[in-house]
Design a protein around this motif. Structure first.
Motif, mmCIF file in Angstrom:
data_model
loop_
_atom_site.group_PDB
_atom_site.id
_atom_site.type_symbol
_atom_site.label_atom_id
_atom_site.label_comp_id
_atom_site.label_asym_id
_atom_site.label_seq_id
_atom_site.Cartn_x
_atom_site.Cartn_y
_atom_site.Cartn_z
ATOM 1 N N GLU A 188 0.845 -1.195 0.000
ATOM 2 C CA GLU A 188 0.000 0.000 0.000
ATOM 3 C C GLU A 188 0.887 1.253 0.000
ATOM 4 O O GLU A 188 0.642 2.209 -0.726
ATOM 5 C CB GLU A 188 -0.904 0.030 1.241
ATOM 6 N N GLU B 241 -4.671 4.926 0.075
ATOM 7 C CA GLU B 241 -3.645 3.880 0.168
ATOM 8 C C GLU B 241 -2.814 4.073 1.435
ATOM 9 O O GLU B 241 -2.452 3.095 2.095
ATOM 10 C CB GLU B 241 -2.739 3.865 -1.072
ATOM 11 N N HIS C 180 -4.803 2.640 4.136
ATOM 12 C CA HIS C 180 -4.752 1.175 4.122
ATOM 13 C C HIS C 180 -3.469 0.693 4.782
ATOM 14 O O HIS C 180 -3.465 -0.264 5.553
ATOM 15 C CB HIS C 180 -4.803 0.632 2.691
ATOM 16 N N ILE D 280 -11.077 -1.726 3.729
ATOM 17 C CA ILE D 280 -10.256 -1.435 2.558
ATOM 18 C C ILE D 280 -11.009 -1.717 1.259
ATOM 19 O O ILE D 280 -10.946 -0.945 0.303
ATOM 20 C CB ILE D 280 -8.934 -2.239 2.637
ATOM 21 N N GLU E 84 -11.331 0.230 -2.374
ATOM 22 C CA GLU E 84 -10.664 -0.313 -3.554
ATOM 23 C C GLU E 84 -11.568 -0.344 -4.781
ATOM 24 O O GLU E 84 -11.104 -0.177 -5.895
ATOM 25 C CB GLU E 84 -10.114 -1.719 -3.287
HETATM 26 FE FE FE2 Z 1 -5.135 -0.052 -1.030
#
Ligand code: FE2
Ligand code: FE2
Ligand code: FE2
Lengths: 252, 314
Positions: B46, B76, B79, B155, B159
């Protein structure tokens, strides 16, 4: 200059300030001192690009020539950008980046607060939304100034160095010209004097807690509002505008 | 004394019954190790993944795209944070995990060792790389370790937005000017095979797979996930009129799936071994951020300590 022209220029100034600072903050993405700061910086960058878009969309409407926010952001050149010089300064180390935001926020918050009372409803609405975001920006940039100033010896020196280097650009924040005069008279924008006092007060309080010294007002660099910038802006625009310039008329 | 065999039986029974394993539960050492390795690799991916995408924030071609890309890269980073926390629940500190990345000891997804050369690469990364990652992550929402599964649920929501915005970029380019179209096809050509490699080696050659399946860390094999991804992506490419760069790709009436050509595993292994186009740059960028950020983290700690002391004195 008539009020219509003044309003257009004013919207471009607000839009450009936020756009250019957002761009600079975006340069940190993936390179911040810790993951939490990557998130905080992108958050700030996102708020500012949102505000930039609000002002540039309004500018495009006021202009009424069918240009869009993107035409204004990507197809004006160096001398047509009217952001304040502070925001185009390089990121430098993290102290420079924080200090640049702190000085900007300390001016930006009282300005946006005053603009919520603008006679122009659209500006009042944009400012109303921005105030919450900018309050948070000022709070977090102040906290970092204090941490740096009163943290380690190294962070103290770095923060003071950044402050000394950037102080000269604070003059440009308060420059007033015809544009402001016309709009102040119409009740669209506030007079700068109370904004200046609020700025001074914030700076005084935060620097005291940070054990940092307020630089003396020496020579102040000005010219941003007339499109006279530091050399840094040209490079920033070359990067930011390249795709739109290389593919005229393309959709993205 | 309870012997390990019994504890392990209890553990496996729990896994088999689809109950989540929580941080305080007994777990086999190898299970813990396997999870630490996998989750930290995932976290590093990530974070390193922010670099090729961050590369285009400054050059995003419209204000809307710039804002979307900023938001994506910010996701990201978030994450990465959730996942580092999940690793911490297994008793490995964030500092240690981060040091292993910076020293080159820990791995991250090899895909991020490829460069983003044009704007279309931002489309391709969202569409294909996030698209491939989702396959894995949707499966991991049902993984046996509670904190990992819960991190994945959060997450996955983000995504799918990443995948959509990437596909949208590609769609717009594909119906744009001839130059834009070429840019889009070129990006697909370069990212297609590395995306397929993201699912890992074929099941026959996958060293950790069998045990991970038994522990229900993994729930579907590399090849199964790769097949689902290919079937879905081929159709998406058709919709926007781009060509998948695989001459052997064709629909198989019998299996009701696409057959595809041979993946170049030599390239895959070479990139994993550190010889991809950007391995050195990526690691150097992470190390630079970490070392240049040291004084910032020190200042924050010193200030917090001073404040705590003052509070105590008061
Ligand atoms: Fe991600
Ligand atoms: Fe990702
Ligand atoms: Fe993603």
């Amino acid at each position: 200059m008539d009020q219509h022209q003044a309003l257009l220029t004013y919207c471009l100034r607000r839009g450009d300030d936020n756009l250019i600072l957002s761009h600079r903050l975006g340069e940190w993405c993936g390179h911040g001192p810790q993951l939490e700061e990557d998130i905080a910086l992108t958050n700030r960058a996102l708020d500012l690009i949102g505000q930039a878009r609000n002002y540039l969309q309004y500018a495009a409407e006021v202009e009424g020539k069918g240009r869009t926010e993107d035409d204004l952001a990507f197809l004006r050149s160096e001398r047509q950008f009217v952001n304040t010089m502070l925001v185009e300064q390089l990121n430098g180390d993290y102290a420079h980046t924080i200090c640049r935001s702190f000085l900007y926020d300390a001016w930006h918050l009282p300005l946006q607060q005053a603009l919520t009372k603008s006679a122009d409803e659209r500006i009042a609405a944009i400012a109303g939304k921005a105030v919450k975001e900018v309050s948070y920006h000022l709070r977090t940039s102040s906290e970092w100034m204090i941490r740096f100033g009163d943290g380690t010896e190294e962070s103290h020196v770095r923060a003071q160095t950044a402050l000394d280097a950037l102080w000269t650009f604070t003059g440009d924040l308060f420059v007033q010209d015809d544009v402001d005069a016309i709009l102040v008279k119409a009740g669209v924008v506030p007079d700068m004097a109370p904004i200046r006092s609020a700025f001074d007060k914030t700076v005084e309080t935060v620097l005291a807690e940070a054990t940092l010294e307020r630089p003396v007002d020496g020579h102040m660099a000005t010219g941003g509002r007339q499109g006279k910038h530091s050399e840094h802006l040209g490079y920033l625009l070359a990067e930011m505008q390249y795709l739109q310039r290389a593919h005229p008329g393309a959709q993205w | 004394m309870t012997d390990v065999k019994t504890l392990e039986d209890v553990f496996q029974a729990k896994v088999d019954a689809e109950q989540k394993i929580e941080p305080k539960d007994w777990m086999p050492d190898a299970y813990r190790k396997n999870l630490v390795r996998q989750i930290s690799q995932h976290a590093h991916s990530e974070v390193v993944g922010m670099l090729p995408e961050g590369n285009w924030i400054g050059r995003a071609p419209s204000l809307r795209r710039k804002a979307i890309l900023l938001a994506k890269v910010q996701d990201e980073a978030g994450h990465g944070l959730y996942l580092y926390s999940a690793v911490e629940t297994l008793g490995t500190s964030r500092e240690k995990t981060n040091d292993d990345l910076n020293s080159g000891k820990a791995k991250y997804s090899s895909i991020f060792n490829y460069p983003t050369l044009t704007w279309a690469d931002i489309g391709a990364v969202g569409w294909l790389v996030d698209g491939a990652a989702i396959m894995n992550q949707v499966m991991l929402c049902r993984t046996s370790y509670g904190p990992y599964a819960r991190a994945m649920v959060r997450i996955c929501k983000e995504e799918s937005f990443h995948q959509r915005q990437g596909y949208e970029i590609m769609g717009v380019l594909a119906k744009g000017t001839p130059e834009q179209r070429e840019m889009a096809q070129d990006a697909l050509n370069r990212w297609w095979w590395p995306s397929l490699m993201m699912f890992g080696p074929s099941d026959a050659d996958s060293p950790h797979s069998a045990q991970s399946m038994k522990w229900k860390i993994k729930r579907q094999s590399n090849d199964e996930l790769r097949q689902i991804f290919i079937d879905r992506t081929v159709q998406q490419a058709e919709v926007i009129g781009l060509t998948i760069p695989d001459p052997e790709l064709k629909w198989n009436e019998e299996t009701k799936h696409y057959d595809w050509g041979e993946i170049d595993w030599t390239e895959f292994n070479n990139v994993i071994a550190g010889n991809g186009p950007c391995n050195r740059e990526r690691l150097a960028a992470r190390n630079k951020a970490h070392s240049e950020g040291a004084w910032v983290r020190d200042a924050a700690m010193a200030y917090a300590a001073k404040k705590a002391k003052k509070k105590q004195a008061a």
